[in-house]
Motif scaffolding. Structure first.
Motif, PDB file in Angstrom:
ATOM      1  N   ALA A  35      32.329  39.308  50.359  1.00  0.00           N
ATOM      2  CA  ALA A  35      33.567  38.798  49.754  1.00  0.00           C
ATOM      3  C   ALA A  35      33.477  38.832  48.234  1.00  0.00           C
ATOM      4  O   ALA A  35      32.449  38.473  47.658  1.00  0.00           O
ATOM      5  N   LEU A  36      34.547  39.272  47.608  1.00  0.00           N
ATOM      6  CA  LEU A  36      34.690  39.205  46.151  1.00  0.00           C
ATOM      7  C   LEU A  36      35.739  38.139  45.840  1.00  0.00           C
ATOM      8  O   LEU A  36      36.890  38.264  46.250  1.00  0.00           O
ATOM      9  N   GLU A  37      35.320  37.098  45.134  1.00  0.00           N
ATOM     10  CA  GLU A  37      36.259  36.043  44.743  1.00  0.00           C
ATOM     11  C   GLU A  37      36.604  36.207  43.267  1.00  0.00           C
ATOM     12  O   GLU A  37      35.725  36.221  42.403  1.00  0.00           O
ATOM     13  N   PHE A  38      37.904  36.307  42.968  1.00  0.00           N
ATOM     14  CA  PHE A  38      38.374  36.433  41.599  1.00  0.00           C
ATOM     15  C   PHE A  38      38.968  35.099  41.152  1.00  0.00           C
ATOM     16  O   PHE A  38      39.962  34.627  41.706  1.00  0.00           O
ATOM     17  N   ASP A  39      38.319  34.495  40.169  1.00  0.00           N
ATOM     18  CA  ASP A  39      38.668  33.157  39.693  1.00  0.00           C
ATOM     19  C   ASP A  39      39.250  33.293  38.282  1.00  0.00           C
ATOM     20  O   ASP A  39      38.524  33.533  37.313  1.00  0.00           O
ATOM     21  N   ASN A  40      40.555  33.156  38.170  1.00  0.00           N
ATOM     22  CA  ASN A  40      41.214  33.326  36.876  1.00  0.00           C
ATOM     23  C   ASN A  40      40.994  32.113  35.980  1.00  0.00           C
ATOM     24  O   ASN A  40      41.092  30.960  36.419  1.00  0.00           O
ATOM     25  N   ILE A  48      45.707  27.179  35.022  1.00  0.00           N
ATOM     26  CA  ILE A  48      46.788  26.451  35.690  1.00  0.00           C
ATOM     27  C   ILE A  48      48.099  27.059  35.204  1.00  0.00           C
ATOM     28  O   ILE A  48      48.384  27.063  34.001  1.00  0.00           O
ATOM     29  N   LEU A  49      48.875  27.585  36.134  1.00  0.00           N
ATOM     30  CA  LEU A  49      50.134  28.223  35.763  1.00  0.00           C
ATOM     31  C   LEU A  49      51.179  27.203  35.304  1.00  0.00           C
ATOM     32  O   LEU A  49      51.138  26.043  35.697  1.00  0.00           O
ATOM     33  N   GLU A  50      52.083  27.677  34.476  1.00  0.00           N
ATOM     34  CA  GLU A  50      53.297  26.975  34.050  1.00  0.00           C
ATOM     35  C   GLU A  50      53.071  25.890  32.996  1.00  0.00           C
ATOM     36  O   GLU A  50      53.782  25.839  31.989  1.00  0.00           O
ATOM     37  N   THR A  51      52.099  25.000  33.207  1.00  0.00           N
ATOM     38  CA  THR A  51      52.011  23.799  32.356  1.00  0.00           C
ATOM     39  C   THR A  51      50.866  23.821  31.348  1.00  0.00           C
ATOM     40  O   THR A  51      50.951  23.177  30.301  1.00  0.00           O
ATOM     41  N   THR A  65      52.853  31.992  33.145  1.00  0.00           N
ATOM     42  CA  THR A  65      53.646  31.733  34.346  1.00  0.00           C
ATOM     43  C   THR A  65      53.244  32.633  35.512  1.00  0.00           C
ATOM     44  O   THR A  65      53.482  32.287  36.672  1.00  0.00           O
ATOM     45  N   SER A  66      52.627  33.779  35.203  1.00  0.00           N
ATOM     46  CA  SER A  66      52.246  34.708  36.271  1.00  0.00           C
ATOM     47  C   SER A  66      51.143  35.637  35.791  1.00  0.00           C
ATOM     48  O   SER A  66      51.171  36.102  34.652  1.00  0.00           O
ATOM     49  N   ILE A  67      50.173  35.885  36.658  1.00  0.00           N
ATOM     50  CA  ILE A  67      49.164  36.907  36.401  1.00  0.00           C
ATOM     51  C   ILE A  67      48.823  37.574  37.741  1.00  0.00           C
ATOM     52  O   ILE A  67      48.445  36.912  38.709  1.00  0.00           O
ATOM     53  N   PHE A  93      43.845  46.327  46.375  1.00  0.00           N
ATOM     54  CA  PHE A  93      44.147  44.914  46.587  1.00  0.00           C
ATOM     55  C   PHE A  93      44.891  44.361  45.373  1.00  0.00           C
ATOM     56  O   PHE A  93      44.681  44.808  44.251  1.00  0.00           O
ATOM     57  N   ILE A  94      45.741  43.374  45.612  1.00  0.00           N
ATOM     58  CA  ILE A  94      46.444  42.696  44.516  1.00  0.00           C
ATOM     59  C   ILE A  94      45.963  41.256  44.457  1.00  0.00           C
ATOM     60  O   ILE A  94      46.056  40.515  45.447  1.00  0.00           O
ATOM     61  N   VAL A  95      45.427  40.864  43.306  1.00  0.00           N
ATOM     62  CA  VAL A  95      45.040  39.478  43.058  1.00  0.00           C
ATOM     63  C   VAL A  95      46.211  38.815  42.331  1.00  0.00           C
ATOM     64  O   VAL A  95      46.633  39.283  41.270  1.00  0.00           O
ATOM     65  N   ASP A  96      46.732  37.753  42.921  1.00  0.00           N
ATOM     66  CA  ASP A  96      47.901  37.045  42.379  1.00  0.00           C
ATOM     67  C   ASP A  96      47.529  35.572  42.254  1.00  0.00           C
ATOM     68  O   ASP A  96      47.243  34.914  43.259  1.00  0.00           O
ATOM     69  N   GLU A  97      47.522  35.049  41.038  1.00  0.00           N
ATOM     70  CA  GLU A  97      47.133  33.657  40.834  1.00  0.00           C
ATOM     71  C   GLU A  97      47.965  32.700  41.666  1.00  0.00           C
ATOM     72  O   GLU A  97      47.465  31.671  42.122  1.00  0.00           O
TER      73      GLU A  97
END
Length: 265
Positions: A35-40, A48-51, A65-67, A93-97
């Motif tokens: 497993a490859l874990e991508f931690d933004n 943390i998105l948005e705030t 807001t998006s990555i 693969f697409i990594v989406d936060e």
């Protein structure tokens, strides 16, 4: 004399047992999952998105807001220097936060071995895109649904980085978009190779997880320094989707990944 002989035989038997155990331990066969874990993150902080306010090295303050980004063409290097290339047809693969399930990529049926390096692409390689729409398999529909296509003729978005920002010259928050991909004569696909300080021990009964940190601060501040405020000519926001900045950002993207640790559980 008999005691000496018995002791010698006992030592020989014990030695044979240890050798047999050692040989058993060195026999690695079959396949497993890695497993490859991508931690933004942003400059050492979990994203943390948005705030969350994120300050760049250029003192611009971003709210992301998006990555999303495409990971492709995964190659694993074994401790003997040989490599295993994950099947190309399954290697996009697409990594989406915003989608937690996308943060971990499970590579199935990986040959059991001790792996010391992982290499992958960011984006979709030109050979794959040149295969035409019919040659993309299911990934084309996946990318379209995720908003990771401009159009078929324009191609894939490799990285889609969006939010709002302020700076010393932009005091009211305005939007920004940084999208990498094919533009003009620049294809902007890049490859990343990461050494593993701890070997990933793929076995039929062991599923290693390689924890990869993605530092998004490096999109704008790494090998090259890109200021969003310099791209806000109209005053309505900064949109970097082409031009001379995009190859520079692609160079930055190649530096934003690092291995934090490896779990062998």
């Amino acid at each position: 004399m008999k005691n000496i002989l018995y002791k010698a035989l006992a030592v020989l038997a014990l030695s044979t047992t240890f050798t047999a155990c050692s040989n058993d331990e060195e026999t690695i066969s079959g396949t497993g999952t890695l497993a490859l874990e991508f931690d933004n993150s942003f400059n050492g902080n979990d994203l943390i998105l948005e705030t969350q306010t994120n300050t760049t090295a250029s003192n611009e303050v971003l709210k992301i807001t998006s990555i999303k980004y495409i990971i492709s063409n995964i190659v694993l290097t074994k401790e003997d220097g040989t490599t295993y290339t994950y099947p190309k047809s399954e290697s996009y693969f697409i990594v989406d936060e915003a989608t937690a399930a996308s943060h971990v990529i499970d590579l199935l049926n990986v040959p059991a071995a001790n792996y010391t390096k992982v290499t992958f692409g960011v984006g979709v390689d030109k050979d794959q895109w040149s295969a035409g729409a019919d040659g993309q398999g299911d990934f084309l529909a996946t990318a379209q649904t995720a908003g990771m296509m401009w159009s078929w003729s324009a191609g894939y978005k490799f990285v889609a980085f969006e939010g709002t920002f302020t700076s010393s010259t932009v005091t009211t928050a305005v939007p920004f978009k940084v999208h990498t991909g094919q533009t003009g004569t620049d294809y902007n696909y890049t490859t990343v190779s990461l050494d593993l300080q701890t070997k990933a021990l793929v076995r039929t009964t062991v599923t290693p997880q390689i924890h990869i940190i993605t530092d998004l601060s490096k999109v704008l501040n790494s090998t090259n320094v890109i200021k969003l405020s310099d791209n806000n000519a109209s005053g309505t926001g900064a949109n970097i989707m082409g031009g001379t900045n995009l190859p520079l950002i692609t160079q930055n993207v190649s530096t934003m990944f690092s291995v934090d640790h490896v779990h062998n559980d």
